[in-house]
Enzyme design. Structure first.
Site, short mmCIF file in Angstrom:
data_model
loop_
_atom_site.label_atom_id
_atom_site.label_comp_id
_atom_site.label_asym_id
_atom_site.label_seq_id
_atom_site.Cartn_x
_atom_site.Cartn_y
_atom_site.Cartn_z
N ASN A 244 -12.21 -27.79 -1.78
CA ASN A 244 -12.23 -28.21 -3.26
C ASN A 244 -13.45 -28.46 -3.59
O ASN A 244 -13.90 -29.54 -3.68
CB ASN A 244 -11.10 -29.01 -3.21
N GLU A 325 -4.12 -24.11 -5.25
CA GLU A 325 -3.96 -25.51 -5.42
C GLU A 325 -4.78 -26.03 -6.60
O GLU A 325 -5.59 -27.08 -6.51
CB GLU A 325 -4.20 -26.45 -4.25
N ARG A 370 6.78 -20.04 -0.28
CA ARG A 370 5.41 -20.18 -0.27
C ARG A 370 4.98 -19.51 1.23
O ARG A 370 3.71 -19.05 1.24
CB ARG A 370 5.15 -21.72 -0.01
N ASP A 399 1.04 -25.04 6.43
CA ASP A 399 0.02 -25.84 6.25
C ASP A 399 -0.39 -26.98 7.34
O ASP A 399 -0.16 -28.11 7.37
CB ASP A 399 0.03 -26.81 5.04
N GLU A 427 -4.06 -34.39 9.76
CA GLU A 427 -3.32 -34.44 8.35
C GLU A 427 -1.88 -34.74 8.77
O GLU A 427 -1.43 -35.73 7.99
CB GLU A 427 -3.79 -33.47 7.46
N HIS A 555 6.95 -29.89 7.23
CA HIS A 555 6.47 -30.65 5.86
C HIS A 555 7.38 -31.46 5.31
O HIS A 555 7.66 -31.48 3.92
CB HIS A 555 6.18 -29.39 4.73
#
Lengths: 734, 734
Positions: A244, A325, A370, A399, A427, A555
């Protein structure tokens, strides 16, 4: 800067001290060490004395002297590393003349026909090792027994040096060596998701180690130690900045800062890469568009890239997250990802740089599962990317889940070199307080068979280029490194950094082998320690899967920070940000139907794979709820129904954390007090978190299954409402 | 947690190693150390061997054995500290039986009539030392020569222990000791401006060391090391949280985190304090008001404070920043600061806690000189605060400037105990890249005479309670501690933490003495090193004043981040946030007229002080532009006019940084390579920044003075526009 480490050693001789003084200092240092001063900063390069006395004696006999030509900064590092490593490991002063000993010379040199490597006849072996591979061989030259570390480049010799030191650190026999080692992948990288303000997205070990404010004038010693640690495991590239991205990094003052890091890293064989903000031509170039087909935009990037290479002649290239995103990208101008990537690739090609374009894309305007969107976007572009573009694909399509089937893109873009993107930072695997040794996760993906060119077309072979004959190939891991003294927060998470590097070098290494190497170097060569800890490490990730995301759940983590369970969340703006999107629990059953009757994500895999997973009876149960919506009453192989199987896994998972706690307690005799205490506390935290996961998820899913938690399990002592009420507004890593 | 450090030592015996092994390990540690492994983490407690051989021999003879009763966690720390300290310093294994030696017993005990302290007749000395003071005395007891460290409490013994180790670290004669030391102030505190997300307001050494996310389960070893470092210099309180407060810290989960820290700190004599968000009753209590006279609000605070004390029985109290820079406060309800403070004070009094109410207030609705506002607000409240309230006053009336006249509140509130607030972090003194040893700044304020009770009513005597007979008294410093391995970023900034603690214990210590102690312990006892470095340290802050804020200039730093010069800024919302508000340069002259013809801030000082500063001819030139608007042509004592004097100072300041660089280079033989290189780089950065300050300020002020930079100085090589164009959007510490 590159001089610093060198001056450290050469300056030893300048410090004058009496012998008594040296003994006194040595004793005090020893006692300090015994008193528990292992901070973990040294990582796997502690270089403590070999504790096996016969082996130590044998090593001492075989290494009487070292000979290194210090004709380059890298070779000076080689020499210093051998001196400090062997001094520590062998507990003796290391002769560096290369002449005094009749036998037992350790020689490290870049291949030289006139040197020992040439005289020893190592040329033919070096024909297999390319630019980075090395040879370590025992040879008699000039009637003296030599151990020769050599390669075709200085960096190769450095890699061989670290490998040799690893042999001694792990107490291997070195009496007759013939090691030929060549990296299986060209690019072996860390991706830092580090921001300008030193926060780290998904970082759980303090702040970014890059102090942009004090660069370029101040080179934190840590930068050099970072490069050295990476070189020791073969990592040769680092992306300094978050995907990002922020265009500020491309401005002249920041390029000077990047240059300072590149200069510090260069002798360790590490190239720097940056992330390119696609809209940078607008933000810092004052253009009205960032359309990749606009000539002004192309010129801006040409100029910017030339400017970068003037400052950093060996700049590696860009990693780009585009149209994902919220990031800008070529689709903003109705161009394709290939249009965007090729525009940058053309600009960087004259400088031999590369573009790494991420395939992690999904859109909230796209109602399609997705799981399918990256494939849908990218497969049509296969063959349309310039030759210096790689497409970087996460190991799975969602992810970085605790467990994830391999990404359907692997094998589906034969004309495009695909780069693997693993996540080293945890994460979704307990973040900073959980032991989840990731080599088994990495291996599980790497060994998955895509069947793209028939059986045996494993993901590993897709990404190392051997399936489709790609010259460009590589593997990246999203770094877990931060400003904590021990680099990774959890002392055992250092093993994940280590595993990433080792597997990028050689994906055929087993998880057990990697764990063993790391444990021996980081803690102890004691057999009792290893026989407990190797399986403990290697099973740890499966335990996390059990109490977080068993039998294919995914998720269902807390919103935004992804810390802890929140399967109930359903109110976020984008449907695919809500856990309920993924587990789809209802009164009938649970799981995401990705068969042809559902989203048909399975249609993106090769027929062999699809067939296996499409059939609820052949689909491995570990992936069951990933691909199927399964009735609560469905019978698993265990004889339990799905609800009972969930209960079994959640309870077993938490129980296994308790077992890890108990096993760890028994390791106290083998571990320094500081790290022993740290890890003890972290296992305690992990156990609490496992109970939280277990209770919260079962209480929630029970509202659909309407079945009781089997009576042999203790009941949750908190209510679902309690778990729903928990908030972590300041969780790290966001 | 408090057990951790203890287990570290006791576990030594459990680690079995052969003698050969020990020698080998010792040698390797030694070589690692010689190779430059001094990270700075050890601060001033490196405990390296005494290098003066005769002195070492003498120490070894005098300390044959140590005797410590380990009846409390604090006394166990005493014992461990003596073992690790003396083992390192004396380079020998320390006997701890207390019996084997005929002579040379070091005994540390809380006063005990039946123990050596009683037998040695130390009772009378201990009548002077209160709860925290200590005695170190050489005495013969039972025919054996003892060095006795004693005090009335365990903590006092710990303070004495660190003092004794300091004697050896600094190579003092210990053959006949009779030391009686009692802290001059009761509260000796650090204020951490640390936020929930681990950013540190005005922090330049990484992120906050408090990892709120992993507390309470995980006690970072650093927390204990932090407490130990503070105890070693007598600091006994820490405010964990930013004065710009967040009510979240008062919620139950966070109180558990605070408790975990309090437990870790307690054995080191350190109490925790928090900052109270005045509007917390609204934000977390769901009340409609935070009016201090509202019974519901009072009840909420009563309950909250009781809750805190149930969790942390020795909680210190609250620091409150109210009605200042946007913080909520009692004035929001038309109540006074006394109303607000007393409401909290009443609630905390039953628990023996205190309220520290900050006097740093100014309002943008108030057109009065910011210099005057705290005095205007607070002096009328003198006598209206409850007895457990202290008012915390910054050293000067503006905001931690490089030089600042003492705050007019000192001496002006005789009925109220005033606490000193210094800033250890260098918000306005070059931040993380500048050497500014602050003891001279602290001393300058402390030695200023308020004349409040006649000549000799120094600020030091106001705050230590001796002028007005206050039982409550204290000194705080805004911490410069962060997650950097060496704690403070700049290795030499550790000295400022050290100085704060030493001066809070004994404000009569000279800057030179403090610098000497710190340099000896942190670097070297070498005479040549000290003779260069003591003056270098002690002059460093004056150098910073010269090139940043000479002859009374102030607050002309960059907007918001306060990094670098920006005297031209005039567009910020609040007038007193603009540098032009402070320097008031115009075509006639420069400086802020605070005489009776101007803002009359001088009217707030005692007549003796006012008179001195009111007269442009008697006002010290270092404060000239602070109090006077002076014509450019005004003749200074040097014979130069004001413009020339500015030029002289800016150029001399930068030149002096160059001299520090040169002096430092000569210190290479005395300093380990890592810190030598770090400090070398930082002096290079500081020199660049000094040039920047010099050029930017002179080019700007020249637009008013219209006079040339004297021709003997090299001309600035950049334009004023260039300096104005610089932006630092990601400067740390905001």
């Amino acid at each position: 800067m590159k001089m610093i480490r060198i001056t450290r050693i050469t300056r030893i001789t300048r410090i004058k001290r009496t012998t008594g003084m040296i003994v006194a200092m040595a004793l005090s240092m020893l006692l300090a060490m015994q008193a528990g001063a292992e901070t973990g900063y040294e990582l796997w390069m502690r270089y403590v004395p070999v504790q096996n006395q016969p082996l130590l004696n044998s090593y001492r006999l075989q290494i009487n002297s070292i000979a290194v030509n210090t004709g380059s900064p890298t070779l000076r590092i080689v020499k210093n590393e051998l001196i400090s490593g062997l001094t520590g490991l062998l507990g003796k002063k290391i002769d560096t003349t290369g002449k005094t000993a009749l036998n037992g010379i350790l020689s490290a040199e870049t291949y030289n026909p006139a040197g020992v490597s040439g005289k020893a006849g190592l040329k033919s072996l070096l024909e297999q090792t390319g630019e980075e591979g090395f040879v370590i061989a025992t040879k008699t030259v000039n009637n003296k027994k030599h151990i020769i570390i050599t390669g075709n480049t200085d960096i190769a010799v450095l890699y061989g040096t670290f490998h040799f030191l690893r042999l001694i650190q792990t107490q291997q026999n070195i009496s007759s060596l013939q090691i030929i080692s060549t990296p299986k992948m060209k690019l072996r990288m860390l991706n830092h998701w580090d921001n300008l303000n030193r926060t780290v997205e998904r970082g759980y070990s303090g702040s970014s180690i890059w102090n942009w404010h004090t660069l370029p004038g101040y080179i934190d010693p840590r930068y050099v130690d970072y490069a050295r640690a990476n070189a020791s495991i073969g990592i040769n590239g680092t992306v300094l900045t978050n995907v990002n991205a922020n265009a500020t990094f491309l401005t002249p003052p920041y390029l000077q800062k990047v240059k300072a890091l590149a200069d510090a890293f260069r002798p360790y064989g590490i190239k720097v890469y940056l992330t390119a903000r696609f809209s940078a031509p607008i933000e810092i170039g004052k253009l009205k568009t960032a359309d990749p087909l606009d000539p002004q935009v192309q010129q801006w990037w040409n100029d910017k890239i030339s400017e970068i290479y003037q400052v950093i002649p060996d700049f590696g290239g860009f990693v780009v997250k585009a149209n994902s995103e919220g990031q800008p990208g070529p689709q903003d101008y109705k161009r394709t990802h290939a249009d965007g990537a090729n525009m940058l690739a053309s600009a960087i090609a004259p400088h031999k740089g590369i573009i790494i374009w991420r395939a992690f894309v999904y859109s909230n305007e796209n109602p399609v599962d997705r799981h399918k969107q990256a494939y849908d976007d990218f497969v049509p572009l296969d063959g349309k990317f310039n030759s210096n573009v790689m497409v970087q694909v996460k190991n799975g399509a969602i992810d970085f889940m605790p467990r994830e089937p391999f990404h359907p893109l692997f094998g589906a873009m034969p004309k495009t070199p695909l780069m693997m993107e693993f996540q080293v930072t945890q994460e979704y695997l307990g973040q900073g307080t959980t032991l989840a040794f990731l080599a088994p996760l990495f291996k599980e993906t790497l060994e998955s068979d895509t069947y793209s060119k028939g059986k045996g077309s494993t993901v590993a072979k897709v990404i190392d280029g051997s399936v489709d004959q790609h010259a460009l190939n590589g593997m990246a891991g999203v770094s877990n490194i931060g400003s904590d003294i021990n680099w990774t927060g959890h002392p055992l998470s250092q093993a994940n950094w280590y595993a990433l590097g080792r597997l990028a070098w050689d994906h055929s290494l087993s998880s057990e082998k990697i764990a063993e190497e790391w444990l021996r170097m980081s803690f102890s060569n004691n057999a009792a320690f290893l026989s407990t800890m190797i399986p403990l490490m290697c099973n740890s990730r499966e335990t996390v899967v059990r109490y977080m995301n068993p039998i294919g759940l995914h998720h269902i983590m807390g919103t935004s920070h992804h810390y802890g369970p929140a399967p109930w969340v359903s109110n976020l703006n984008r449907p695919e940000w809500n856990p309920v999107y993924y587990h789809k629990a209802d009164s009938l059953g649970i799981g995401f139907d990705r068969t042809s009757k559902g989203s048909n994500a399975l249609g993106q895999y090769a027929p062999e794979v699809r067939k296996l997973w499409e059939d609820i009876n052949t689909c491995e149960e570990k992936n069951l709820l990933w691909f199927h919506h399964v009735p609560w009453t469905f019978k698993m192989k265990s004889g339990r129904n799905v609800w009972e199987e969930l209960c079994y896994n959640y309870y077993t998972g938490a129980e296994k954390v308790k077992q890890m706690q108990a096993s760890w307690k028994k390791m106290q005799p083998f571990v320094d007090p500081q790290r022993f205490d740290q890890i003890t506390m972290l296992f305690n935290v992990q156990y609490e978190e496992a109970i939280w996961w277990r209770n919260a998820c079962l209480l929630y899913f029970q509202t659909f299954s309407k079945m009781p938690i089997p009576s042999n399990y203790e009941k949750p002592d908190r209510s679902l409402d309690y778990y729903k009420s928990l908030r972590f507004p300041f969780a790290p890593g966001i």
